[in-house]
Design a protein around this motif. Structure first.
Motif, PDB file in Angstrom:
ATOM      1  N   LEU A  15       0.832  -1.209   0.000  1.00 26.43           N
ATOM      2  CA  LEU A  15       0.000   0.000   0.000  1.00 26.43           C
ATOM      3  C   LEU A  15       0.858   1.248   0.000  1.00 26.43           C
ATOM      4  O   LEU A  15       0.634   2.177  -0.780  1.00 26.43           O
ATOM      5  CB  LEU A  15      -0.913  -0.008   1.226  1.00 26.43           C
ATOM      6  CG  LEU A  15      -1.658   1.296   1.521  1.00 26.43           C
ATOM      7  CD1 LEU A  15      -2.757   1.522   0.498  1.00 26.43           C
ATOM      8  CD2 LEU A  15      -2.233   1.289   2.933  1.00 26.43           C
ATOM      9  N   ARG A  16       1.852   1.266   0.875  1.00 24.74           N
ATOM     10  CA  ARG A  16       2.719   2.446   0.956  1.00 24.74           C
ATOM     11  C   ARG A  16       3.487   2.668  -0.343  1.00 24.74           C
ATOM     12  O   ARG A  16       3.705   3.799  -0.771  1.00 24.74           O
ATOM     13  CB  ARG A  16       3.679   2.302   2.133  1.00 24.74           C
ATOM     14  CG  ARG A  16       3.006   2.453   3.490  1.00 24.74           C
ATOM     15  CD  ARG A  16       4.039   2.569   4.605  1.00 24.74           C
ATOM     16  NE  ARG A  16       4.763   1.310   4.795  1.00 24.74           N
ATOM     17  CZ  ARG A  16       4.357   0.337   5.599  1.00 24.74           C
ATOM     18  NH1 ARG A  16       3.220   0.461   6.266  1.00 24.74           N
ATOM     19  NH2 ARG A  16       5.063  -0.760   5.730  1.00 24.74           N
ATOM     20  N   MET A  19       0.493   3.695  -3.222  1.00 26.70           N
ATOM     21  CA  MET A  19      -0.299   4.905  -3.015  1.00 26.70           C
ATOM     22  C   MET A  19       0.419   5.975  -2.212  1.00 26.70           C
ATOM     23  O   MET A  19      -0.040   7.100  -2.141  1.00 26.70           O
ATOM     24  CB  MET A  19      -1.634   4.545  -2.347  1.00 26.70           C
ATOM     25  CG  MET A  19      -2.555   3.773  -3.255  1.00 26.70           C
ATOM     26  SD  MET A  19      -4.195   3.488  -2.549  1.00 26.70           S
ATOM     27  CE  MET A  19      -3.901   1.981  -1.628  1.00 26.70           C
ATOM     28  N   PRO A  21       0.647   6.873   0.925  1.00 24.48           N
ATOM     29  CA  PRO A  21      -0.306   7.676   1.698  1.00 24.48           C
ATOM     30  C   PRO A  21       0.369   8.611   2.697  1.00 24.48           C
ATOM     31  O   PRO A  21       1.335   8.234   3.361  1.00 24.48           O
ATOM     32  CB  PRO A  21      -1.138   6.617   2.427  1.00 24.48           C
ATOM     33  CG  PRO A  21      -0.225   5.449   2.550  1.00 24.48           C
ATOM     34  CD  PRO A  21       0.606   5.455   1.295  1.00 24.48           C
ATOM     35  N   ASP A  46     -11.620   2.903  -0.029  1.00 20.75           N
ATOM     36  CA  ASP A  46     -11.544   3.559   1.281  1.00 20.75           C
ATOM     37  C   ASP A  46     -11.525   2.523   2.401  1.00 20.75           C
ATOM     38  O   ASP A  46     -10.797   2.667   3.381  1.00 20.75           O
ATOM     39  CB  ASP A  46     -12.735   4.495   1.490  1.00 20.75           C
ATOM     40  CG  ASP A  46     -12.735   5.684   0.552  1.00 20.75           C
ATOM     41  OD1 ASP A  46     -11.670   6.019   0.013  1.00 20.75           O
ATOM     42  OD2 ASP A  46     -13.810   6.275   0.348  1.00 20.75           O
ATOM     43  N   VAL A  49      -8.111   0.956   2.654  1.00 18.36           N
ATOM     44  CA  VAL A  49      -7.061   1.849   3.143  1.00 18.36           C
ATOM     45  C   VAL A  49      -7.153   2.074   4.647  1.00 18.36           C
ATOM     46  O   VAL A  49      -6.151   1.970   5.373  1.00 18.36           O
ATOM     47  CB  VAL A  49      -7.115   3.203   2.401  1.00 18.36           C
ATOM     48  CG1 VAL A  49      -6.155   4.204   3.027  1.00 18.36           C
ATOM     49  CG2 VAL A  49      -6.814   3.017   0.920  1.00 18.36           C
ATOM     50  N   VAL A  53      -3.983   1.841   7.817  1.00 20.36           N
ATOM     51  CA  VAL A  53      -3.226   3.030   8.251  1.00 20.36           C
ATOM     52  C   VAL A  53      -3.445   3.327   9.733  1.00 20.36           C
ATOM     53  O   VAL A  53      -3.028   4.379  10.222  1.00 20.36           O
ATOM     54  CB  VAL A  53      -3.578   4.277   7.403  1.00 20.36           C
ATOM     55  CG1 VAL A  53      -3.232   4.050   5.940  1.00 20.36           C
ATOM     56  CG2 VAL A  53      -5.050   4.658   7.560  1.00 20.36           C
ATOM     57  N   MET A 151     -10.659  10.974   3.822  1.00 25.32           N
ATOM     58  CA  MET A 151      -9.924  10.333   2.735  1.00 25.32           C
ATOM     59  C   MET A 151      -9.766  11.363   1.622  1.00 25.32           C
ATOM     60  O   MET A 151     -10.743  12.017   1.236  1.00 25.32           O
ATOM     61  CB  MET A 151     -10.698   9.127   2.203  1.00 25.32           C
ATOM     62  CG  MET A 151     -10.796   7.964   3.163  1.00 25.32           C
ATOM     63  SD  MET A 151      -9.226   7.068   3.237  1.00 25.32           S
ATOM     64  CE  MET A 151      -9.654   5.803   4.439  1.00 25.32           C
ATOM     65  N   THR A 154      -8.419   9.108  -2.951  1.00 26.60           N
ATOM     66  CA  THR A 154      -8.700   7.706  -3.272  1.00 26.60           C
ATOM     67  C   THR A 154      -9.583   7.586  -4.509  1.00 26.60           C
ATOM     68  O   THR A 154      -9.509   6.591  -5.238  1.00 26.60           O
ATOM     69  CB  THR A 154      -9.370   6.995  -2.085  1.00 26.60           C
ATOM     70  OG1 THR A 154     -10.509   7.748  -1.645  1.00 26.60           O
ATOM     71  CG2 THR A 154      -8.405   6.832  -0.920  1.00 26.60           C
TER      72      THR A 154
END
Length: 226
Positions: A15-16, A19, A21, A46, A49, A53, A151, A154
């Motif tokens: 994910l990191r 995206m 984040p 959403d 994610v 996190v 969010m 996204t």
């Protein structure tokens, strides 16, 4: 290792990497006890994610169709979503809202974190719509603090909420958490519709501040049906 920790260990770095984040304010989520996370809802991912996190596991309701598929894809979805904290609920019909409310109350009574999108559905156009008062009823029934979140971006990765995410070097998402909101001053007033509306609007005002979205004073379901 719990399935949640395993999924986070496996998919967190992915994910990191995809995206990238920007997460701000995560330290505002209490480290123990019941907490309601309330935020905007732009697209399907959403719900993928948010659990990845946060340090604590977030429980949230989802359509039961996400966990009933018999294909390989369906079984993988069921493994992922139930692993990160999704509780399948049949939300069709008049009893869906009651089932969702009772599910949230059970999670909070057990000292967990319950995630909720007060708009009740994904935004049809990226704007923030009027919140449903279930969030207020849940907060007043349980006494749990509400941590607003936003969010951002996204929907650029998954436009329309369908299909595979579209990752690109210039696309990044952000997740912002606000300060906990305490509604203990309204204790015992969870049946007062004016109080429920005031609490809900206060939560949505904080979500709007965090997200920077334009606010629309109508329900998203009505906008979709227009």
């Amino acid at each position: 290792m719990s399935r949640f920790r395993l999924i986070k260990a496996l998919l967190g770095p992915l994910l990191r990497g995809l995206m990238r984040p920007r997460v701000t304010g995560a330290e505002r989520i209490p480290g123990s006890g019941p907490v309601i996370l309330a935020g905007n809802h732009l697209t399907f991912i959403d719900s993928m994610v948010l659990p990845l996190v946060t340090d604590r596991q977030v429980f949230f309701i989802g359509k039961d169709e996400y966990v009933t598929g018999k294909s390989l894809k369906g079984r993988l979805m069921a493994w992922f979503f139930t692993g990160v904290g999704m509780i399948p609920v049949d939300r069709d019909g008049g009893r869906g809202g009651v089932a969702a409310l009772m599910t949230g109350r059970r999670v909070l009574d057990e000292g967990g974190i319950f995630g909720i999108y007060p708009e009740g559905t994904r935004s049809p156009d990226g704007r923030l719509y009027r919140g449903r008062t279930g969030i207020a009823r849940l907060a007043l029934m349980t006494g749990a603090p509400v941590v607003p979140f936003a969010m951002i971006g996204t929907d650029a990765i998954q436009p329309g909420g369908n299909g595979l995410p579209r990752f690109a070097p210039g696309r990044r998402i952000a997740v912002r958490f606000g300060a906990p909101l305490d509604f203990s001053r309204y204790e015992g007033m969870d049946r007062d519709r004016y109080v429920l509306r005031a609490v809900t609007d206060e939560v949505m005002s904080e979500v709007m501040r965090l997200s920077g979205q334009e606010y629309v004073d109508m329900y998203a379901t009505k906008a979709k049906a227009a």
